[in-house]
Motif scaffolding. Structure first.
Motif, PDB file in Angstrom:
ATOM      1  N   LEU A  75       0.848  -1.189   0.000  1.00  0.00           N
ATOM      2  CA  LEU A  75       0.000   0.000   0.000  1.00  0.00           C
ATOM      3  C   LEU A  75       0.888   1.244   0.000  1.00  0.00           C
ATOM      4  CD1 LEU A  75      -2.677  -0.977   2.666  1.00  0.00           C
ATOM      5  CD2 LEU A  75      -3.153  -0.323   0.302  1.00  0.00           C
ATOM      6  N   PRO A  76       0.502   2.292  -0.714  1.00  0.00           N
ATOM      7  CA  PRO A  76       1.326   3.514  -0.727  1.00  0.00           C
ATOM      8  C   PRO A  76       1.516   4.132   0.658  1.00  0.00           C
ATOM      9  CG  PRO A  76      -0.396   3.632  -2.405  1.00  0.00           C
ATOM     10  CD  PRO A  76      -0.650   2.387  -1.599  1.00  0.00           C
ATOM     11  N   ASN A  77       0.564   3.910   1.565  1.00  0.00           N
ATOM     12  CA  ASN A  77       0.637   4.479   2.909  1.00  0.00           C
ATOM     13  C   ASN A  77       1.084   3.456   3.955  1.00  0.00           C
ATOM     14  OD1 ASN A  77      -1.903   3.233   2.347  1.00  0.00           O
ATOM     15  ND2 ASN A  77      -2.839   4.252   4.095  1.00  0.00           N
ATOM     16  N   ALA A  78       1.697   2.357   3.514  1.00  0.00           N
ATOM     17  CA  ALA A  78       2.138   1.313   4.444  1.00  0.00           C
ATOM     18  C   ALA A  78       3.651   1.334   4.628  1.00  0.00           C
ATOM     19  CB  ALA A  78       1.709  -0.065   3.945  1.00  0.00           C
ATOM     20  N   CYS A  79       4.074   0.843   5.786  1.00  0.00           N
ATOM     21  CA  CYS A  79       5.495   0.645   6.062  1.00  0.00           C
ATOM     22  C   CYS A  79       5.631  -0.590   6.942  1.00  0.00           C
ATOM     23  CB  CYS A  79       6.099   1.882   6.738  1.00  0.00           C
ATOM     24  SG  CYS A  79       5.358   2.307   8.336  1.00  0.00           S
ATOM     25  N   LEU A  80       6.838  -1.123   6.988  1.00  0.00           N
ATOM     26  CA  LEU A  80       7.137  -2.303   7.809  1.00  0.00           C
ATOM     27  C   LEU A  80       7.863  -1.869   9.072  1.00  0.00           C
ATOM     28  CD1 LEU A  80       8.467  -4.998   5.311  1.00  0.00           C
ATOM     29  CD2 LEU A  80       6.496  -5.198   6.817  1.00  0.00           C
ATOM     30  N   GLY A  81       7.454  -2.418  10.199  1.00  0.00           N
ATOM     31  CA  GLY A  81       8.207  -2.217  11.426  1.00  0.00           C
ATOM     32  C   GLY A  81       9.587  -2.825  11.255  1.00  0.00           C
ATOM     33  N   PRO A  82      10.628  -2.169  11.775  1.00  0.00           N
ATOM     34  CA  PRO A  82      11.992  -2.654  11.550  1.00  0.00           C
ATOM     35  C   PRO A  82      12.247  -4.076  12.069  1.00  0.00           C
ATOM     36  CG  PRO A  82      11.986  -0.667  12.920  1.00  0.00           C
ATOM     37  CD  PRO A  82      10.575  -0.943  12.548  1.00  0.00           C
ATOM     38  N   HIS A  83      11.427  -4.547  13.007  1.00  0.00           N
ATOM     39  CA  HIS A  83      11.612  -5.896  13.561  1.00  0.00           C
ATOM     40  C   HIS A  83      10.522  -6.864  13.112  1.00  0.00           C
ATOM     41  CE1 HIS A  83      14.836  -4.270  15.904  1.00  0.00           C
ATOM     42  NE2 HIS A  83      14.021  -3.333  16.356  1.00  0.00           N
ATOM     43  N   ALA A  84       9.738  -6.472  12.131  1.00  0.00           N
ATOM     44  CA  ALA A  84       8.653  -7.326  11.639  1.00  0.00           C
ATOM     45  C   ALA A  84       9.223  -8.535  10.898  1.00  0.00           C
ATOM     46  CB  ALA A  84       7.744  -6.522  10.699  1.00  0.00           C
ATOM     47  N   THR A  85       8.427  -9.590  10.837  1.00  0.00           N
ATOM     48  CA  THR A  85       8.737 -10.737   9.980  1.00  0.00           C
ATOM     49  C   THR A  85       7.537 -10.952   9.053  1.00  0.00           C
ATOM     50  OG1 THR A  85       7.881 -12.349  11.576  1.00  0.00           O
ATOM     51  CG2 THR A  85      10.257 -11.869  11.653  1.00  0.00           C
ATOM     52  N   VAL A  86       7.843 -11.417   7.864  1.00  0.00           N
ATOM     53  CA  VAL A  86       6.832 -11.575   6.833  1.00  0.00           C
ATOM     54  C   VAL A  86       6.877 -13.017   6.335  1.00  0.00           C
ATOM     55  CG1 VAL A  86       6.016 -10.706   4.612  1.00  0.00           C
ATOM     56  CG2 VAL A  86       7.218  -9.153   6.179  1.00  0.00           C
ATOM     57  N   ASP A 141      12.413  -5.674  -2.198  1.00  0.00           N
ATOM     58  CA  ASP A 141      11.505  -4.659  -2.748  1.00  0.00           C
ATOM     59  C   ASP A 141      11.883  -3.293  -2.185  1.00  0.00           C
ATOM     60  OD1 ASP A 141       9.501  -3.085  -3.791  1.00  0.00           O
ATOM     61  OD2 ASP A 141       7.906  -3.944  -2.566  1.00  0.00           O
ATOM     62  N   PRO A 142      12.853  -2.620  -2.807  1.00  0.00           N
ATOM     63  CA  PRO A 142      13.338  -1.337  -2.295  1.00  0.00           C
ATOM     64  C   PRO A 142      12.287  -0.231  -2.267  1.00  0.00           C
ATOM     65  CG  PRO A 142      14.848  -2.241  -3.946  1.00  0.00           C
ATOM     66  CD  PRO A 142      13.616  -3.080  -3.958  1.00  0.00           C
ATOM     67  N   GLN A 143      11.143  -0.423  -2.912  1.00  0.00           N
ATOM     68  CA  GLN A 143      10.075   0.568  -2.824  1.00  0.00           C
ATOM     69  C   GLN A 143       9.370   0.522  -1.474  1.00  0.00           C
ATOM     70  OE1 GLN A 143       8.571  -0.690  -6.973  1.00  0.00           O
ATOM     71  NE2 GLN A 143       7.559   1.245  -6.551  1.00  0.00           N
ATOM     72  N   THR A 144       9.549  -0.552  -0.745  1.00  0.00           N
ATOM     73  CA  THR A 144       8.959  -0.683   0.586  1.00  0.00           C
ATOM     74  C   THR A 144       9.845   0.073   1.567  1.00  0.00           C
ATOM     75  OG1 THR A 144       8.031  -2.838   0.049  1.00  0.00           O
ATOM     76  CG2 THR A 144       8.301  -2.334   2.387  1.00  0.00           C
ATOM     77  N   ARG A 145       9.197   0.721   2.523  1.00  0.00           N
ATOM     78  CA  ARG A 145       9.978   1.474   3.508  1.00  0.00           C
ATOM     79  C   ARG A 145       9.753   0.922   4.905  1.00  0.00           C
ATOM     80  NH1 ARG A 145       6.768   5.334   6.007  1.00  0.00           N
ATOM     81  NH2 ARG A 145       4.697   5.443   5.076  1.00  0.00           N
ATOM     82  N   LEU A 146      10.786   1.089   5.720  1.00  0.00           N
ATOM     83  CA  LEU A 146      10.651   0.780   7.140  1.00  0.00           C
ATOM     84  C   LEU A 146       9.993   1.975   7.815  1.00  0.00           C
ATOM     85  CD1 LEU A 146      14.096  -0.911   7.865  1.00  0.00           C
ATOM     86  CD2 LEU A 146      11.896  -2.006   7.424  1.00  0.00           C
TER      87      LEU A 146
END
Length: 160
Positions: A75-86, A141-146
Motif C-alpha cells: 500500500l502507498p501508505n504502508a510501512c514495515l516495522g523494523p523488527h517485523a517478519t513476513v 523490494d526497495p520501494q517498501t519502507r521501514l
C-alpha cells in the motif's frame, strides 16, 4: 529501569500473555497498526487493503505478517516495522492442502520487484511458510519502507 525493560522487550526475552503483543488491525492515533496478523481470506484482504489505502493514515505492519496480510505491505501508505517478519505460502482452501486456481495470481498482483519474483518463482506453490525479516523484504523490494515512526532515535541518526 525503563531502558532495561525496553531492552528486554526488544530482544524478545520475555514472552507470555502479560507481554504478548496485540493482534489484528487497530487504530493507534494517527496510525493504523497491523499487529501479528495471520492472514485469512484473500478476497476479504483485498477489501481491507482498499479501505486501509483510503484511510489517509500510515499503516504500520508490526510483529508478524503472514499469508494474505502480506498483500497490505505494498500500500502507498504502508510501512514495515523494523523488527517485523513476513511469511509467504501458497493460498489454500481452508483446512486442506488444495491450492485453488487464480488466487495466487490475485496475491501476486499486489507484490513488486524481488518479492513478486520469489512469489511466482515458487513461494506461491509452497505449503511451507517462507519467512523473511523486514530488512530482507526491503532488500527484495526497495520501494517498501521501514516505519520511521517505529525506529529508535539511534536508528534514525544512523540513516541520516
Amino acid at each position: 529501569m525503563k531502558r532495561i525493560i525496553a531492552a528486554i522487550l526488544s530482544l524478545g526475552i520475555l514472552t507470555g500473555p502479560a507481554l504478548a503483543q496485540p493482534s489484528g488491525i487497530m487504530r493507534n492515533g494517527p496510525y493504523i497498526d497491523v499487529w501479528n496478523h495471520r492472514g485469512g481470506n484473500v478476497v476479504q484482504m483485498l477489501q481491507t487493503r482498499e479501505e486501509l489505502g483510503r484511510s489517509g493514515r500510515e499503516v504500520r505492519i508490526r510483529g508478524y505478517c503472514r499469508s494474505a496480510c502480506t498483500m497490505l505491505i505494498t500500500l502507498p501508505n504502508a510501512c514495515l516495522g523494523p523488527h517485523a517478519t513476513v511469511g509467504f505460502h501458497a493460498p489454500r482452501l481452508p483446512g486442506t492442502r488444495i491450492i485453488p486456481p487464480y488466487v495466487d495470481q490475485i496475491m501476486g498482483n499486489t507484490y513488486r520487484n524481488g518479492i513478486r519474483d520469489r512469489w511466482f518463482g515458487g513461494w506461491n506453490r509452497s505449503i511451507d511458510m517462507q519467512v523473511i525479516s523486514a530488512r530482507d523484504y526491503v532488500r527484495l523490494d526497495p520501494q517498501t519502507r521501514l516505519c520511521d515512526s517505529l525506529a529508535t532515535h539511534e536508528q534514525r541518526r544512523r540513516r541520516n
